[in-house]
Scaffold this motif. Structure first.
Motif, PDB file in Angstrom:
ATOM      1  N   ALA A 119      -5.679 -20.085  46.526  1.00 27.39           N
ATOM      2  CA  ALA A 119      -6.611 -20.541  45.977  1.00 27.39           C
ATOM      3  C   ALA A 119      -6.735 -19.543  44.585  1.00 27.39           C
ATOM      4  O   ALA A 119      -6.806 -20.098  43.555  1.00 27.39           O
ATOM      5  N   LEU A 120      -6.625 -18.219  44.967  1.00 28.43           N
ATOM      6  CA  LEU A 120      -6.315 -17.359  43.892  1.00 28.43           C
ATOM      7  C   LEU A 120      -5.387 -17.751  43.048  1.00 28.43           C
ATOM      8  O   LEU A 120      -5.593 -17.648  41.705  1.00 28.43           O
ATOM      9  N   GLU A 121      -4.236 -17.793  43.580  1.00 24.50           N
ATOM     10  CA  GLU A 121      -3.097 -18.399  42.684  1.00 24.50           C
ATOM     11  C   GLU A 121      -3.274 -19.609  41.679  1.00 24.50           C
ATOM     12  O   GLU A 121      -2.970 -19.539  40.710  1.00 24.50           O
ATOM     13  N   LEU A 122      -3.743 -20.442  42.521  1.00 18.69           N
ATOM     14  CA  LEU A 122      -4.048 -21.686  41.718  1.00 18.69           C
ATOM     15  C   LEU A 122      -5.263 -21.281  40.637  1.00 18.69           C
ATOM     16  O   LEU A 122      -4.963 -21.794  39.554  1.00 18.69           O
ATOM     17  N   LEU A 123      -6.326 -20.737  41.114  1.00 17.00           N
ATOM     18  CA  LEU A 123      -7.407 -20.303  40.118  1.00 17.00           C
ATOM     19  C   LEU A 123      -6.795 -19.702  38.812  1.00 17.00           C
ATOM     20  O   LEU A 123      -6.818 -20.094  37.921  1.00 17.00           O
ATOM     21  N   GLU A 124      -5.813 -18.596  39.059  1.00 15.91           N
ATOM     22  CA  GLU A 124      -5.231 -18.100  37.957  1.00 15.91           C
ATOM     23  C   GLU A 124      -4.522 -18.716  36.974  1.00 15.91           C
ATOM     24  O   GLU A 124      -4.600 -18.695  35.895  1.00 15.91           O
ATOM     25  N   HIS A 125      -3.927 -19.878  37.685  1.00 12.43           N
ATOM     26  CA  HIS A 125      -2.932 -20.597  37.020  1.00 12.43           C
ATOM     27  C   HIS A 125      -3.954 -21.534  36.010  1.00 12.43           C
ATOM     28  O   HIS A 125      -3.534 -21.751  34.948  1.00 12.43           O
ATOM     29  N   GLU A 126      -4.844 -22.017  36.876  1.00  8.58           N
ATOM     30  CA  GLU A 126      -5.762 -22.793  35.842  1.00  8.58           C
ATOM     31  C   GLU A 126      -6.613 -22.420  35.044  1.00  8.58           C
ATOM     32  O   GLU A 126      -6.927 -22.745  33.969  1.00  8.58           O
ATOM     33  N   TYR A 127      -6.837 -21.019  35.108  1.00 15.98           N
ATOM     34  CA  TYR A 127      -7.770 -20.483  34.190  1.00 15.98           C
ATOM     35  C   TYR A 127      -6.903 -20.092  32.979  1.00 15.98           C
ATOM     36  O   TYR A 127      -7.201 -20.219  31.943  1.00 15.98           O
ATOM     37  N   CYS A 128      -5.399 -19.707  33.203  1.00 16.30           N
ATOM     38  CA  CYS A 128      -4.747 -19.481  32.245  1.00 16.30           C
ATOM     39  C   CYS A 128      -4.328 -20.725  31.533  1.00 16.30           C
ATOM     40  O   CYS A 128      -4.095 -20.802  29.873  1.00 16.30           O
ATOM     41  N   TYR A 129      -3.964 -22.035  32.158  1.00 13.79           N
ATOM     42  CA  TYR A 129      -3.926 -23.061  31.246  1.00 13.79           C
ATOM     43  C   TYR A 129      -5.112 -23.366  30.373  1.00 13.79           C
ATOM     44  O   TYR A 129      -5.012 -23.625  29.240  1.00 13.79           O
TER      45      TYR A 129
END
Lengths: 156, 575
Positions: A119-129
């Protein structure tokens, strides 16, 4: 000449916005923010979004720190951070980021470390996007205003 | 913008210049709220910390007309803040929409500037606002102040007529215990006339009550009242039952009865109102979350609960705890001590204890849908809770399956919820969009509809395999994302897919519905699909029927035509 450039830029901005809505990155709340922007606060949206970024990055750092602690991850604290993240994401209409946070929170409630990591990975990704797209949007806005001959303070 | 000294409201320009103090630890919200309130022409003071707010409120006793406070703050929650300031202001609580507490329905306000005599006038159920707040709601907050002032005037007149009687009665009817319970000192209570709060507009001239003993319903007392009501259930409520539960020795049945009459109805209505709004925006989370807390094998009731509209349940049970249930997943789930507040725990535990009961009570009850939209939204999303994904797994009996949802349950909905069928609709954009716009449609359209999002073609195609896999109950490869998708159950798959549906849009908010699927994908399929931009196929966009964007009111086709920018400007885009 100037006018055309501004129009084209506006079209670009709108296209970008449409894309973001389509993808579910943003939701209606973002539009509410735009509606709040007026002459008395012409940079309202970008100011709010910048505050959001600032807070979010703190939260992300905290979350990563908590999760990286292999000994014992403090899931409760993660939950608290996530609640904050969820709240602020909903303030600017960052729907996808918010959704990931919700799932992340669910994983943390189950003390599911693997789930949290993903989830954290995904979160970081989404946030960056989201951040990249917002920057793009603000850049277009600045260019558009310049093209339209308006003085605009450069912002991040 | 801080008030430098004593400032009284500009009565002539009311509600312009209404003095509002906003307390919220989230700086983004604080900024947004401030802007919104300024747009209403209010005088706004902001506070990022509850203790700062406390300081301000104590310092300037008459400096503010209304306090709007977030409930979830790290150092102190809204309730505590309220308690500390001693009911001196109209207090509106602000809540993130996924966290609602029944304890919020408490008496909340007293004014800060009337004479000593009137200090006792207390307001009925407070207002609480759910985030994201609409401008409309903020514009209306002045009504609290106005109503209170009106009531005060009326009460003063009544009081003056009964002053001597009251004073005598104070000594006789009220014991010290009563006063202590109210958390006030004796002198102030005596000064404050023992008047039944008459601010209920429905009950304006209840002068007959002068004969009965009057009770000052303080926050604490009213909270007990609300808790009791919640425990009993609105439909079964009665003064005797409430009195018993409240456990307040000096309170009489008559006191409770009249308070119930005054407060019960508005309380229920407010709650319903907020719940319905909440549901509109938050669908699933609401319905399923609470389940987590009930350890009982919910079984069938869970099924029906899950599938039935949360709204149905709520409508029945605004008071009953089931309500706690539906709205509740909100209530239950969020109320849990995950938050940093102890105060709430007392109430929380009650809520948590109830869901089981609520379920049984409410679920079987067929209830008229409040609106097809909402219902639909709920049934749609109820089994799929983005929040409770994992919880869902562990707690829901396997027999519960999303599409097995008995048709009977869905009778009230406009269309049966048939996921299977729905998915067969999963063709590329086409009609789904259309379906989306007309709310009362089963879930699948929504899901498919959202496939219009940047997810691109992959959308529809992917959903099917996902379901198929789940159906087989086969092992879902880990690619299904971080979600605790040890879930090979269908429902989990469902949840995953519907996950993104969270703020369930109303007809006005087509956008939300539309991009649901995009969310799902990112979540469900794990990290493979993270390169969002690549999914965005211009061609797709062009195919999107314009009516899909009703709310936005622009012609999509024209979006790319620079010569027709006017249409875009009509929409929500930056002008």
């Amino acid at each position: 000449m100037l006018g055309l450039g501004a129009d084209r830029l506006r079209a670009d901005m709108n296209r970008l916005l449409a894309l973001l809505f389509h993808q579910g990155v943003l939701d209606e709340q973002f539009l509410q923010l735009q509606q709040l922007q007026d002459e008395s606060s012409p940079n309202f949206v970008s100011e709010v979004v910048n505050i959001y970024f600032h807070e979010s990055e703190k939260l992300l750092r905290n979350l990563r720190g908590l999760l990286m602690d292999r000994e014992c991850s403090d899931y409760k604290k993660m939950g608290i951070h996530l609640n904050q993240f969820i709240g602020s994401s909903s303030s600017i209409g960052a729907k996808r980021v918010r959704n990931v946070c919700v799932a992340f929170r669910a994983a943390s409630e189950q003390n599911n470390r693997a789930g949290c990591l993903r989830a954290l990975e995904l979160l970081e990704h989404e946030y960056c996007y989201l951040k990249n797209k917002m920057h793009e949007l603000f850049q277009l806005e600045q260019q558009r205003l310049l093209a339209a001959g308006v003085r605009y303070p450069m912002q991040n | 913008m801080m008030d430098n000294g004593f400032s009284s409201p500009r009565k002539d320009a009311f509600p312009v210049g209404l003095r509002v103090l906003v307390v919220d630890d989230d700086p983004t919200w604080l900024k947004i709220l401030e802007k919104m309130l300024r747009k209403c022409s209010y005088e706004v003071t902001t506070c990022g910390l509850a203790r700062d707010a406390l300081h301000l409120l104590r310092e300037r006793k008459d400096g503010y007309d209304i306090v709007i406070s977030d409930v979830n703050m790290p150092d102190m929650d809204g309730f505590k803040l309220l308690e500390h300031v001693g009911l001196r202001w109209i207090f509106l609580l602000l809540n993130a929409s996924d966290k609602m507490y029944s304890c919020h329905l408490t008496v909340m306000s007293v004014d800060g500037e009337t004479s000593q005599v009137m200090k006792g006038v207390q307001h009925g159920a407070c207002d609480y606002l759910l985030k994201p707040i609409r401008m409309k709601e903020l514009r209306n907050i002045w009504q609290h102040v106005f109503r209170k002032k009106i009531n005060e005037v009326r009460d003063i007149e009544i009081l003056e007529g009964m002053e001597s009687i009251q004073m005598a009665r104070n000594g006789l009817d009220q014991s010290n215990d009563g006063y202590l319970l109210c958390g006030e000192d004796l002198t102030s209570v005596k000064k404050r006339k023992d008047v039944e709060s008459k601010h209920d507009d429905k009950d304006p001239g209840d002068n007959s009550s002068t004969k009965k003993a009057r009770v000052v319903w303080s926050v604490d007392l009213h909270q007990k009242f609300v808790e009791a009501v919640n425990q009993i259930g609105f439909d079964k409520v009665g003064p005797k039952k409430i009195l018993d539960l409240m456990n307040v020795p000096w309170l009489t049945r008559e006191n409770v009865a009249s308070h119930l009459q005054r407060e019960g109805f508005p309380l229920m209505q407010k709650y319903r109102l907020y719940l319905s709004r909440l549901l509109k925006e938050n669908d699933t989370k609401i319905s399923v979350g609470g389940i987590k807390h009930s350890d009982s094998p919910l079984g069938d009731s869970a099924n029906s609960f899950g599938t039935q509209n949360s709204i149905n349940i709520q409508q029945n049970d605004v008071s009953s705890r089931s309500y706690g249930f539906s709205g509740n997943s909100l209530l239950v789930q969020n109320v849990e001590p995950r938050s940093h507040d102890n105060e709430r725990k007392g109430i929380v535990s009650k809520i948590v204890a109830e869901p089981k009961r609520a379920l049984t009570v409410e679920v079987p009850d067929p209830h008229k849908p409040r609106s097809s939209q909402m219902e639909f939204g709920h049934s749609l999303t109820s089994p799929a809770s983005e929040v409770n994904y994992a919880e869902y797994d562990s707690n829901f009996p396997t027999k519960f399956s999303w599409w097995e949802i008995p048709q009977s349950r869905l009778k009230q909905e406009q269309k049966p919820l048939h996921l299977d069928d729905g998915f067969s609709h999963l063709t590329w954009p086409g009609k789904q969009q259309h379906i989306q716009v007309d709310y009362p449609q089963p879930a699948p359209p929504i899901i498919s509809g959202s496939s219009v999002t940047g997810r691109g073609m992959g959308g529809s195609v992917k959903i099917k395999p996902l379901y198929d896999e789940c159906r087989k109950n086969g092992s879902q490869p880990e690619k299904s994302g971080f979600n605790l998708r040890c879930i090979s159950d269908l429902e989990s798959a469902q949840k995953n897919i519907n996950w993104g549906m969270s703020p369930f849009a109303t007809l006005d908010d087509d956008f939300q519905v539309r991009w649901v699927q995009g969310d799902c994908y990112a979540m469900n399929l794990g990290l493979e699909n993270i390169d969002f931009p690549e999914y965005f196929d211009r061609g797709l966009l062009a195919d999107v029927p314009t009516h899909l964007y009703d709310a936005v009111s622009f012609d999509y086709q024209n979006l790319y035509d620079p010569t027709e920018c006017s249409l875009i400007e009509q929409g929500l885009f930056i002008a």
